[in-house]
Design an enzyme around this catalytic site. Structure first.
Site, PDB file in Angstrom:
ATOM      1  N   GLY A 185       0.999  -1.328  -0.130  1.00  0.00           N
ATOM      2  CA  GLY A 185       0.085  -0.019  -0.002  1.00  0.00           C
ATOM      3  C   GLY A 185       0.678   1.179   0.178  1.00  0.00           C
ATOM      4  CB  SER A 207       0.459   3.784  -4.645  1.00  0.00           C
ATOM      5  OG  SER A 207       1.040   2.640  -5.139  1.00  0.00           O
ATOM      6  NE  ARG A 208      -5.030   5.441  -1.716  1.00  0.00           N
ATOM      7  CZ  ARG A 208      -6.561   5.256  -2.253  1.00  0.00           C
ATOM      8  NH1 ARG A 208      -6.889   6.460  -2.955  1.00  0.00           N
ATOM      9  NH2 ARG A 208      -7.405   4.402  -1.753  1.00  0.00           N
ATOM     10  CG  ASN A 232       0.511   1.284   4.703  1.00  0.00           C
ATOM     11  OD1 ASN A 232       0.357   1.806   5.665  1.00  0.00           O
ATOM     12  ND2 ASN A 232       0.325   1.525   3.663  1.00  0.00           N
ATOM     13  CB  SER A 238      -6.086   1.475  13.110  1.00  0.00           C
ATOM     14  OG  SER A 238      -7.237   2.342  13.529  1.00  0.00           O
ATOM     15  CE1 TYR A 273      -9.089  -0.239   9.127  1.00  0.00           C
ATOM     16  CE2 TYR A 273      -9.550   1.089  11.168  1.00  0.00           C
ATOM     17  CZ  TYR A 273      -8.681   0.631   9.919  1.00  0.00           C
ATOM     18  OH  TYR A 273      -7.434   1.503   9.864  1.00  0.00           O
TER      19      TYR A 273
END
Length: 241
Positions: free
Chosen positions: A10, A12-13, A77, A129, A141
């Site tokens: 993950g 790329s952003r 990530n 998280s 989540y």
């Protein structure tokens, strides 16, 4: 001497992009496993399009790369969230979030264990998280991020004898592109959120990347099995309480 290669999922952003940038600055080569490429590739970065929600695609990608290069630095990530009240959660949502948030990190770590054991060295960092402590609308989540905590501690115990550290970073509200799109700076919702954080602000992706860099360092070898909250104090309590 060939530079060490770090695998970041993950990347790329958002937080992942900040991690890629920091590790490149630290002298690593970086392999970025993401579905979509970054807006701009950086020197030293290799992008591989991988659907990490698919166990087969994840296995194929990591088998290909571990056959080409030794990888003993891993940042798990990539993750996803679909907000839903308990009564609205679907089995499909469970499958997607479990596959990406839990199964992909496990498959990637499993695949790299032989190289880490052979090197008597390794760094695994799982991005969790603060929502693992509980948050409205995050049944699945929060469950997957709590699962990351359990896996981190277990892997740390299993791999410590081989010189491998495994830690988790648990961010609170971080000013990523997605966060800013959903929480405009002048909105009442954003103002309430900031007011609840003891530090009075949201975090920056580079602050997560800084901790990743610290844990990746060779001198991070005595820190393992830990869950480090980067949340402005919100995991401790609300501002003013």
């Amino acid at each position: 001497m060939e530079k060490s290669l770090a695998l970041v999922t993950g990347g790329s952003r958002g937080i992942g992009r900040a991690i890629v940038e920091r590790l490149l600055a630290d002298g690593f080569m970086v392999l970025n496993f993401s579905r979509t490429p970054p807006e701009q590739m950086m020197a030293g970065e290799t992008f591989e399009s991988v659907d990490l929600m698919s166990p087969d695609a994840t296995r194929q990608a990591i088998e290909h790369w571990r056959g080409k290069r030794e990888i003993v630095h891993l940042v798990n990530n990539a993750g996803m969230i679909e907000v839903a009240a308990l009564e609205d959660v679907t089995p499909e949502q469970v499958d997607k979030m479990v596959n990406l948030n839990l199964l992909a990190p496990m498959l990637l770590t499993q695949a790299l264990i032989p190289a880490m054991k052979a090197s008597r060295y390794g760094r695994v960092i799982n991005i969790g998280s603060r929502a693992a402590l509980g948050k409205v609308g995050r049944t699945v989540y929060s469950a997957t991020k709590a699962g990351i905590v359990g896996m981190t501690r277990t892997w740390a115990l299993e791999l410590a004898q081989f010189g491998v550290t495994v830690n988790a970073i648990a961010p609170g509200a971080i000013a990523t592109e997605l966060f800013l799109a959903a929480n405009p700076p002048d909105s009442e919702q954003t103002k309430r959120l900031k007011a609840a954080v003891p530090m009075g602000r949201v975090g920056e992706p580079k602050e997560i990347a800084h901790l990743v860099s610290t844990l990746m360092h060779p001198l991070g070898g005595y820190t393992t099995g830990q869950v480090i909250y980067v949340c402005g104090g919100l995991s401790v309590g609300l501002a003013g309480n």
